[in-house]
Design a protein around this motif. Structure first.
Motif, PDB file in Angstrom:
ATOM      1  N   SER A 193      45.007  51.004  43.873  1.00 35.10           N
ATOM      2  CA  SER A 193      45.666  51.367  42.607  1.00 35.10           C
ATOM      3  C   SER A 193      46.880  52.260  42.815  1.00 35.10           C
ATOM      4  CB  SER A 193      44.673  52.063  41.683  1.00 35.10           C
ATOM      5  OG  SER A 193      44.408  53.370  42.143  1.00 35.10           O
ATOM      6  N   ARG A 194      47.006  52.804  44.014  1.00 35.26           N
ATOM      7  CA  ARG A 194      48.156  53.661  44.313  1.00 35.26           C
ATOM      8  C   ARG A 194      49.240  52.913  45.090  1.00 35.26           C
ATOM      9  NH1 ARG A 194      46.290  58.941  43.334  1.00 35.26           N
ATOM     10  NH2 ARG A 194      44.013  59.077  43.245  1.00 35.26           N
ATOM     11  N   SER A 223      48.348  44.609  44.123  1.00 40.89           N
ATOM     12  CA  SER A 223      47.342  45.559  44.613  1.00 40.89           C
ATOM     13  C   SER A 223      46.646  46.254  43.453  1.00 40.89           C
ATOM     14  CB  SER A 223      47.987  46.601  45.525  1.00 40.89           C
ATOM     15  OG  SER A 223      48.500  46.018  46.692  1.00 40.89           O
ATOM     16  N   ARG A 224      47.396  46.597  42.451  1.00 40.31           N
ATOM     17  CA  ARG A 224      46.808  47.304  41.313  1.00 40.31           C
ATOM     18  C   ARG A 224      45.972  46.358  40.455  1.00 40.31           C
ATOM     19  NH1 ARG A 224      50.798  52.329  39.678  1.00 40.31           N
ATOM     20  NH2 ARG A 224      51.560  52.729  41.778  1.00 40.31           N
ATOM     21  N   VAL A 225      46.392  45.102  40.369  1.00 42.49           N
ATOM     22  CA  VAL A 225      45.571  44.103  39.665  1.00 42.49           C
ATOM     23  C   VAL A 225      44.242  43.939  40.381  1.00 42.49           C
ATOM     24  CG1 VAL A 225      45.389  41.660  39.053  1.00 42.49           C
ATOM     25  CG2 VAL A 225      47.543  42.899  38.668  1.00 42.49           C
ATOM     26  N   GLU A 226      44.279  43.872  41.704  1.00 45.33           N
ATOM     27  CA  GLU A 226      43.045  43.747  42.475  1.00 45.33           C
ATOM     28  C   GLU A 226      42.177  44.988  42.316  1.00 45.33           C
ATOM     29  OE1 GLU A 226      40.196  42.199  45.151  1.00 45.33           O
ATOM     30  OE2 GLU A 226      41.732  41.338  43.838  1.00 45.33           O
ATOM     31  N   ALA A 227      42.798  46.158  42.182  1.00 48.54           N
ATOM     32  CA  ALA A 227      42.044  47.401  42.013  1.00 48.54           C
ATOM     33  C   ALA A 227      41.195  47.370  40.746  1.00 48.54           C
ATOM     34  CB  ALA A 227      42.998  48.597  41.985  1.00 48.54           C
ATOM     35  N   VAL A 228      41.773  46.923  39.618  1.00 47.94           N
ATOM     36  CA  VAL A 228      40.983  46.889  38.372  1.00 47.94           C
ATOM     37  C   VAL A 228      39.954  45.761  38.399  1.00 47.94           C
ATOM     38  CG1 VAL A 228      42.811  47.980  37.017  1.00 47.94           C
ATOM     39  CG2 VAL A 228      42.712  45.498  37.141  1.00 47.94           C
ATOM     40  N   ARG A 251      47.126  53.256  35.793  1.00 48.18           N
ATOM     41  CA  ARG A 251      48.038  53.094  36.930  1.00 48.18           C
ATOM     42  C   ARG A 251      48.640  51.696  36.958  1.00 48.18           C
ATOM     43  NH1 ARG A 251      44.016  55.948  41.379  1.00 48.18           N
ATOM     44  NH2 ARG A 251      44.117  58.056  40.469  1.00 48.18           N
ATOM     45  N   LEU A 252      47.843  50.708  36.586  1.00 45.88           N
ATOM     46  CA  LEU A 252      48.368  49.338  36.508  1.00 45.88           C
ATOM     47  C   LEU A 252      49.441  49.244  35.432  1.00 45.88           C
ATOM     48  CD1 LEU A 252      48.353  46.317  37.166  1.00 45.88           C
ATOM     49  CD2 LEU A 252      46.364  46.077  35.643  1.00 45.88           C
ATOM     50  N   ARG A 295      53.283  48.055  35.874  1.00 43.22           N
ATOM     51  CA  ARG A 295      53.766  46.898  35.120  1.00 43.22           C
ATOM     52  C   ARG A 295      55.005  47.270  34.307  1.00 43.22           C
ATOM     53  NH1 ARG A 295      50.661  42.462  34.486  1.00 43.22           N
ATOM     54  NH2 ARG A 295      48.674  43.595  34.580  1.00 43.22           N
ATOM     55  N   GLU A 296      54.972  48.460  33.705  1.00 44.48           N
ATOM     56  CA  GLU A 296      56.128  48.906  32.928  1.00 44.48           C
ATOM     57  C   GLU A 296      57.331  49.156  33.846  1.00 44.48           C
ATOM     58  OE1 GLU A 296      56.964  51.980  29.259  1.00 44.48           O
ATOM     59  OE2 GLU A 296      55.676  52.678  30.883  1.00 44.48           O
TER      60      GLU A 296
END
Length: 381
Positions: free
Chosen positions: A20-21, A27-32, A43-44, A48-49
């Motif tokens: 998530s970092r 990577s952040r999509v996989e984290a959630v 964090r995602l 995204r923004e």
């Protein structure tokens, strides 16, 4: 087996937090996916923004996972407002205020309604924000003044029982030259004032004096005297009671209606035999202010002022005389007559009397000490 499952989930959570970092969206999509938590969805949303995407669905997921957490609703409200979804923004802000008793949700709601120029809702939520505020509320006071530059309305927003907030209202009103409107609030604060409230009340009193609002300043000062929060007695110009600490009964406080002693490297003061001893180094200007005091007076009435008579064998000095100023700094009278009195007729309800040193013609500048027994101010009518 339980130990193994615990180890597995600990490792999975740690890996999700690491992903998530990461700097890429995948990577952040996989984290959630590995650990769907509100923090990871936030964090995602940030990433995204940052990449130009829409963060709202991710923030809505964070809210869904922790519906009782006001923080996520505030973040959703801010992003929704920026995206133009005002309905979602308002609902999110309001729900955050319902869930939290803190200042921030109410302040953000007040800001939201300020941006919408909804005066009624702004007034409601600014009052709610002040009631829960702590620390500096100057930004919210500025918003209130921009929404409705009305001093009486602003005083009504001040919460009861919050002296640390009321004192900020007073100073704000003073800076905007609305000292008279603040008097009811100042008296309310004075009635229950503690020692920690005194600096704000005296600052307000000083600002009133600088603006020439002698009546308001005297109202606050007299209330402080009555409660013994400042030394001295209440003043009443109509009865000729205008001087504070006229005989230097207590060390000058340098504020309100008390004496203000000038600070300069060539000047010193010390208590002396029931009066005040001043010491000049000889490097002072030929004409210089030594001490001054604001005094309430009756406009268009005649007064006379002099140094109080000195006890026998007390060192005195040539060159000491009075000057009287109006609140704008304009000289009303200066000098003295042969009997030592300075006569003047003020045009305002407050004046500033100043003790000055003026080098007598044909003499060197005074070097050494002299004593002052005090001042005498008489209403001649």
């Amino acid at each position: 087996m339980c130990l193994g499952l615990g180890t597995y989930w600990t490792g999975r959570l740690a890996w999700a937090d690491h992903l998530s970092r990461g700097n890429d969206l995948s990577s952040r999509v996989e984290a959630v996916r590995l650990c769907p938590s509100a923090t990871l969805y936030e964090r995602l949303a940030e990433k995204r923004e940052e990449l130009g995407g829409d963060p709202l669905p991710d923030l809505e997921q964070a809210v869904a996972l922790e519906p009782e957490n006001a923080r996520w609703r505030l973040h959703l409200g801010l992003r929704a407002e920026l995206s133009g979804d005002l309905g979602l923004a308002e609902r999110s802000y309001r729900e955050a205020a319902r869930l939290s008793r803190q200042y921030q949700p109410r302040y953000l709601l007040a800001q939201y309604y300020f941006r919408r120029q909804n005066a009624d809702q702004f007034g409601e939520w600014s009052r709610a924000a002040f009631a829960t505020a702590y620390g500096d509320v100057a930004p919210l006071l500025d918003l209130c003044w921009r929404m409705q530059p009305n001093a009486e309305w602003l005083v009504e927003q001040s919460p009861a029982g919050r002296p640390e907030i009321a004192s900020q209202f007073l100073l704000f009103l003073a800076r905007h030259r609305q000292t008279g409107a603040g008097l009811p609030l100042a008296l309310r604060l004075t009635a229950t004032a503690r020692s920690e409230d005194l600096p704000a009340l005296l600052d307000y009193c000083n600002q009133c004096l600088y603006e020439g609002d002698g009546a308001t300043a005297m109202g606050v000062w007299n209330a402080l005297c009555a409660r013994r929060l400042v030394p001295g007695h209440p003043l009443d110009a109509a009865r000729g009671v205008s001087l504070t600490n006229g005989s230097f009964e207590h060390p000058p406080t340098g504020t309100g209606f008390d004496w203000r002693l000038e600070k300069a490297p060539w000047l010193g003061f010390a208590p002396f035999n029931g009066g005040l001893r001043l010491t000049l180094s000889g490097n002072q200007p030929e004409i210089c202010l030594l001490a001054s005091e604001y005094v309430p007076v009756l406009p268009e009435s005649r007064y006379r002022l002099r140094l109080a008579p000195q006890p026998p064998e007390t060192p005195s000095a040539e060159g000491l005389e009075w000057m009287v100023y109006d609140p704008s700094g304009k000289a009303v009278a200066t000098g003295r007559s042969t009997d030592g009195w300075l006569t003047f007729t003020p045009a305002t309800e407050v004046v500033r009397i100043g003790l000055i040193y003026r080098r007598p013609l044909g003499s060197t500048r005074l070097e050494g000490s002299a004593s002052i027994a005090g001042a005498q101010l008489e209403l001649v009518r």
